[in-house]
Scaffold this motif. Structure first.
Motif, PDB file in Angstrom:
ATOM      1  N   LEU A  54       0.828  -1.203   0.000  1.00 62.14           N
ATOM      2  CA  LEU A  54       0.000   0.000   0.000  1.00 62.14           C
ATOM      3  C   LEU A  54       0.866   1.258   0.000  1.00 62.14           C
ATOM      4  O   LEU A  54       0.605   2.210  -0.752  1.00 62.14           O
ATOM      5  N   GLU A  55       1.930   1.258   0.816  1.00 63.09           N
ATOM      6  CA  GLU A  55       2.850   2.401   0.832  1.00 63.09           C
ATOM      7  C   GLU A  55       3.526   2.562  -0.528  1.00 63.09           C
ATOM      8  O   GLU A  55       3.740   3.680  -1.007  1.00 63.09           O
ATOM      9  N   THR A  56       3.867   1.446  -1.148  1.00 58.77           N
ATOM     10  CA  THR A  56       4.508   1.471  -2.461  1.00 58.77           C
ATOM     11  C   THR A  56       3.574   2.076  -3.511  1.00 58.77           C
ATOM     12  O   THR A  56       3.970   2.949  -4.292  1.00 58.77           O
ATOM     13  N   GLU A  57       2.338   1.618  -3.536  1.00 56.23           N
ATOM     14  CA  GLU A  57       1.354   2.150  -4.489  1.00 56.23           C
ATOM     15  C   GLU A  57       1.121   3.643  -4.277  1.00 56.23           C
ATOM     16  O   GLU A  57       1.081   4.421  -5.245  1.00 56.23           O
ATOM     17  N   ASN A  58       0.960   4.031  -3.019  1.00 51.06           N
ATOM     18  CA  ASN A  58       0.711   5.446  -2.714  1.00 51.06           C
ATOM     19  C   ASN A  58       1.884   6.319  -3.143  1.00 51.06           C
ATOM     20  O   ASN A  58       1.701   7.462  -3.592  1.00 51.06           O
ATOM     21  N   THR A  59       3.094   5.793  -3.024  1.00 50.73           N
ATOM     22  CA  THR A  59       4.282   6.549  -3.414  1.00 50.73           C
ATOM     23  C   THR A  59       4.361   6.711  -4.930  1.00 50.73           C
ATOM     24  O   THR A  59       4.708   7.785  -5.430  1.00 50.73           O
ATOM     25  N   MET A  60       4.046   5.665  -5.677  1.00 48.34           N
ATOM     26  CA  MET A  60       4.019   5.792  -7.140  1.00 48.34           C
ATOM     27  C   MET A  60       3.035   6.880  -7.554  1.00 48.34           C
ATOM     28  O   MET A  60       3.333   7.703  -8.427  1.00 48.34           O
ATOM     29  N   ARG A  61       1.885   6.900  -6.904  1.00 46.70           N
ATOM     30  CA  ARG A  61       0.854   7.900  -7.213  1.00 46.70           C
ATOM     31  C   ARG A  61       1.332   9.302  -6.843  1.00 46.70           C
ATOM     32  O   ARG A  61       1.199  10.246  -7.631  1.00 46.70           O
ATOM     33  N   LYS A  62       1.908   9.446  -5.658  1.00 50.27           N
ATOM     34  CA  LYS A  62       2.350  10.748  -5.142  1.00 50.27           C
ATOM     35  C   LYS A  62       3.464  11.343  -6.000  1.00 50.27           C
ATOM     36  O   LYS A  62       3.417  12.523  -6.385  1.00 50.27           O
ATOM     37  N   VAL A  63       4.481  10.548  -6.319  1.00 49.62           N
ATOM     38  CA  VAL A  63       5.624  11.053  -7.085  1.00 49.62           C
ATOM     39  C   VAL A  63       5.206  11.422  -8.505  1.00 49.62           C
ATOM     40  O   VAL A  63       5.672  12.419  -9.076  1.00 49.62           O
ATOM     41  N   PHE A  64       4.295  10.650  -9.084  1.00 46.57           N
ATOM     42  CA  PHE A  64       3.801  10.992 -10.420  1.00 46.57           C
ATOM     43  C   PHE A  64       3.025  12.309 -10.389  1.00 46.57           C
ATOM     44  O   PHE A  64       3.194  13.174 -11.259  1.00 46.57           O
ATOM     45  N   LYS A  65       2.190  12.472  -9.384  1.00 45.69           N
ATOM     46  CA  LYS A  65       1.368  13.678  -9.278  1.00 45.69           C
ATOM     47  C   LYS A  65       2.209  14.913  -8.990  1.00 45.69           C
ATOM     48  O   LYS A  65       2.010  15.979  -9.590  1.00 45.69           O
ATOM     49  N   GLU A  66       3.198  14.787  -8.099  1.00 43.46           N
ATOM     50  CA  GLU A  66       3.950  15.954  -7.641  1.00 43.46           C
ATOM     51  C   GLU A  66       5.193  16.239  -8.476  1.00 43.46           C
ATOM     52  O   GLU A  66       5.596  17.405  -8.609  1.00 43.46           O
ATOM     53  N   ALA A  67       5.831  15.206  -9.017  1.00 44.38           N
ATOM     54  CA  ALA A  67       7.089  15.402  -9.743  1.00 44.38           C
ATOM     55  C   ALA A  67       6.994  14.968 -11.198  1.00 44.38           C
ATOM     56  O   ALA A  67       7.970  15.097 -11.945  1.00 44.38           O
ATOM     57  N   ASN A  68       5.841  14.435 -11.595  1.00 50.96           N
ATOM     58  CA  ASN A  68       5.638  13.958 -12.960  1.00 50.96           C
ATOM     59  C   ASN A  68       6.693  12.914 -13.343  1.00 50.96           C
ATOM     60  O   ASN A  68       7.178  12.875 -14.471  1.00 50.96           O
ATOM     61  N   TYR A  69       7.031  12.066 -12.379  1.00 55.97           N
ATOM     62  CA  TYR A  69       8.011  11.001 -12.622  1.00 55.97           C
ATOM     63  C   TYR A  69       7.333   9.657 -12.346  1.00 55.97           C
ATOM     64  O   TYR A  69       6.696   9.465 -11.310  1.00 55.97           O
ATOM     65  N   VAL A  70       7.496   8.716 -13.271  1.00 51.40           N
ATOM     66  CA  VAL A  70       6.859   7.400 -13.147  1.00 51.40           C
ATOM     67  C   VAL A  70       7.849   6.411 -12.530  1.00 51.40           C
ATOM     68  O   VAL A  70       8.900   6.127 -13.099  1.00 51.40           O
ATOM     69  N   LEU A  71       7.494   5.903 -11.371  1.00 48.85           N
ATOM     70  CA  LEU A  71       8.300   4.909 -10.674  1.00 48.85           C
ATOM     71  C   LEU A  71       7.768   3.511 -10.960  1.00 48.85           C
ATOM     72  O   LEU A  71       6.562   3.317 -11.119  1.00 48.85           O
ATOM     73  N   ASP A  72       8.661   2.532 -10.992  1.00 54.25           N
ATOM     74  CA  ASP A  72       8.199   1.147 -10.933  1.00 54.25           C
ATOM     75  C   ASP A  72       8.111   0.772  -9.448  1.00 54.25           C
ATOM     76  O   ASP A  72       8.585   1.529  -8.588  1.00 54.25           O
ATOM     77  N   PRO A  73       7.500  -0.350  -9.083  1.00 56.02           N
ATOM     78  CA  PRO A  73       7.337  -0.666  -7.656  1.00 56.02           C
ATOM     79  C   PRO A  73       8.649  -0.755  -6.885  1.00 56.02           C
ATOM     80  O   PRO A  73       8.716  -0.376  -5.708  1.00 56.02           O
ATOM     81  N   HIS A  74       9.712  -1.242  -7.536  1.00 57.98           N
ATOM     82  CA  HIS A  74      11.000  -1.368  -6.849  1.00 57.98           C
ATOM     83  C   HIS A  74      11.623   0.005  -6.622  1.00 57.98           C
ATOM     84  O   HIS A  74      12.151   0.298  -5.543  1.00 57.98           O
ATOM     85  N   GLY A  75      11.577   0.857  -7.649  1.00 60.01           N
ATOM     86  CA  GLY A  75      12.059   2.227  -7.489  1.00 60.01           C
ATOM     87  C   GLY A  75      11.283   2.967  -6.418  1.00 60.01           C
ATOM     88  O   GLY A  75      11.851   3.774  -5.666  1.00 60.01           O
ATOM     89  N   ALA A  76       9.971   2.709  -6.320  1.00 60.34           N
ATOM     90  CA  ALA A  76       9.154   3.358  -5.291  1.00 60.34           C
ATOM     91  C   ALA A  76       9.618   2.965  -3.896  1.00 60.34           C
ATOM     92  O   ALA A  76       9.677   3.805  -2.985  1.00 60.34           O
TER      93      ALA A  76
END
Length: 431
Positions: free
Chosen positions: A337-359
């Protein structure tokens, strides 16, 4: 350079033998007899050197004269013929992208380098056919399959857990054919890894096939991962800050290579082992008790490792002292859940797409920097987000563009042999 077994320090090996055998006769991991610090002049000139020049300086002492210089340079240039950019994500946080190689994963570096070394040793001597036997929790299989595809004198057998790798990862290791065979195991990654280890201990198989491993237990897979830490530091503007690298960690070969680079003098002051629910090292640093557990399936599947093989090498880098290790390594674990939320947050705030491992790597870095304000942080993005298409698209709410090289694989037919247990693996290897 000689290598000794971490199970028996009296056993010594050449680089060539360590690469061909994978493990020592006592099944210990090989470790270099000496770790020499690189000269100050090298670091003073680092900014002006090419990737290949950096890599040759870093690796040459670990190989000595066992591979001629021109051959070694050719292997290095092929290994590093793609980019390793460091990109700002937010203040004090940068990402090292390791997914610009042929299979879109960091393991392209180790797999290509090992394939080059093993290919040279086969051409040089009368070794006969070698079987590379490897277990994968995700990206290793595709990288090894691509790196060894068509290499004369080598068969590749890849074990992967049924239903526990992404669709793209599965396609990358099951569609190439030629000298590559995929075995789909009805179990977890730990089952695959245990089968591989058992095969190496089986005299009946050893009499029939010359086995070696292409997991990061093999020195030729492990050592070249140092390259991109040097290439990353070359790109950093430090501004009097100390550097911390956060590494998504499963089998601990990647972070161990970074720590080896630091031992050689590279300016990295701390490491963060960022993990998912498979948090054996996180628990070890809190309790000083190393207690492997069966792996748990997560959305960051390449890190689903309950007993990380390379952690013994990490401990050896610090002379088996817990205090010395803890000064240089922090470890944090995070939920899906923390991983998913981080992918969403970083994309929204920094326009950067993370994979789950990078997140997970981002989360670990963020947690460390919260209480260590004098550091600049770099986390590793170890695989292209498209390799985890469904998970990433669900998290960010957007469709990803699929690179042409990945799309070409998706259109191919999967070919894999389903096996249930070691008996079936042994039967296959003896057939």
């Amino acid at each position: 350079m000689k290598y000794f077994s971490l199970n028996n320090r009296d056993h010594r090996s050449t680089f060539e033998n360590a690469v061909i055998k994978g493990l020592a006769p006592d099944k210990g991991l090989y470790f270099p007899e000496e770790i020499a610090r690189l000269p100050v002049s090298f670091f003073e000139e680092l900014h002006s050197l090419s990737k290949s020049e950096i890599a040759h300086t870093v690796i040459k002492d670990y190989i000595g004269d066992e591979i001629p210089e021109q051959e070694l340079l050719g292997i290095i240039e092929h290994t590093l013929d793609f980019d390793f950019p460091v990109i700002p994500v937010e203040k004090n946080i940068q990402v090292l992208e390791l997914f610009h190689g042929p299979t879109k994963a960091f393991k392209d570096v180790g797999a290509r380098f090992m394939a080059g070394c093993l290919g040279y040793f086969i051409k040089k001597g009368n070794l006969g056919k070698i079987t590379v036997l490897v277990a994968t929790s995700g990206d290793t299989g595709g990288a090894v399959a691509n790196g060894f595809l068509g290499v004369e004198g080598i068969d590749v057998v890849i074990l992967y857990p049924k239903g526990k790798v992404s669709e793209i990862q599965e396609k990358q290791l099951t569609t190439l054919g030629q000298n590559i065979v995929a075995l789909e195991v009805d179990g977890a990654f730990d089952d695959c890894q245990d089968m591989v280890k058992r095969a190496f201990l089986d005299a009946e198989i050893q009499d029939k096939r010359q086995l070696t491993s292409a997991n990061s237990i093999n020195v030729a897979r492990w050592l070249p991962q140092m390259f991109y830490y040097f290439i990353a530091v070359q790109q950093l503007q430090l501004n009097n800050k100390k550097v911390v690298f956060s590494v998504p960690s499963g089998n601990f070969g990647n972070i161990c290579a970074g720590m080896l680079a630091a031992k050689m003098g590279l300016s990295i002051h701390h490491f963060v082992a960022s993990s998912n629910a498979n948090n054996v090292v996180d628990r070890y640093l809190a309790s000083e008790k190393f207690e492997p557990k069966p792996s748990v399936q997560t959305i960051s599947n390449a890190m689903d490792v309950g007993n990380p093989s390379n952690f013994i090498r990490v401990q050896e880098l610090f002379q088996q002292t817990f205090t010395g290790l803890k000064e240089k390594l922090s470890s944090y674990s995070f939920t899906d859940l923390e991983t998913e939320n981080t992918m969403r947050k970083v994309f929204k705030e920094a326009n950067y797409v993370l994979d789950p491992h990078g997140a997970v790597g981002y989360l670990g870095l963020q947690k460390f920097l919260a209480t260590n304000l004098d550091y600049m942080g770099v986390f590793l993005e170890t695989a292209h987000p498209v390799k985890f298409l469904e998970t990433v698209e669900k998290a960010i709410g957007e469709k990803l563009e699929i690179p042409a090289s990945i799309q070409a694989v998706m259109d191919k037919e999967k070919k894999a042999i389903l096996i249930k247990d070691y008996k079936e693996l042994k039967s296959f290897l003896l057939s």
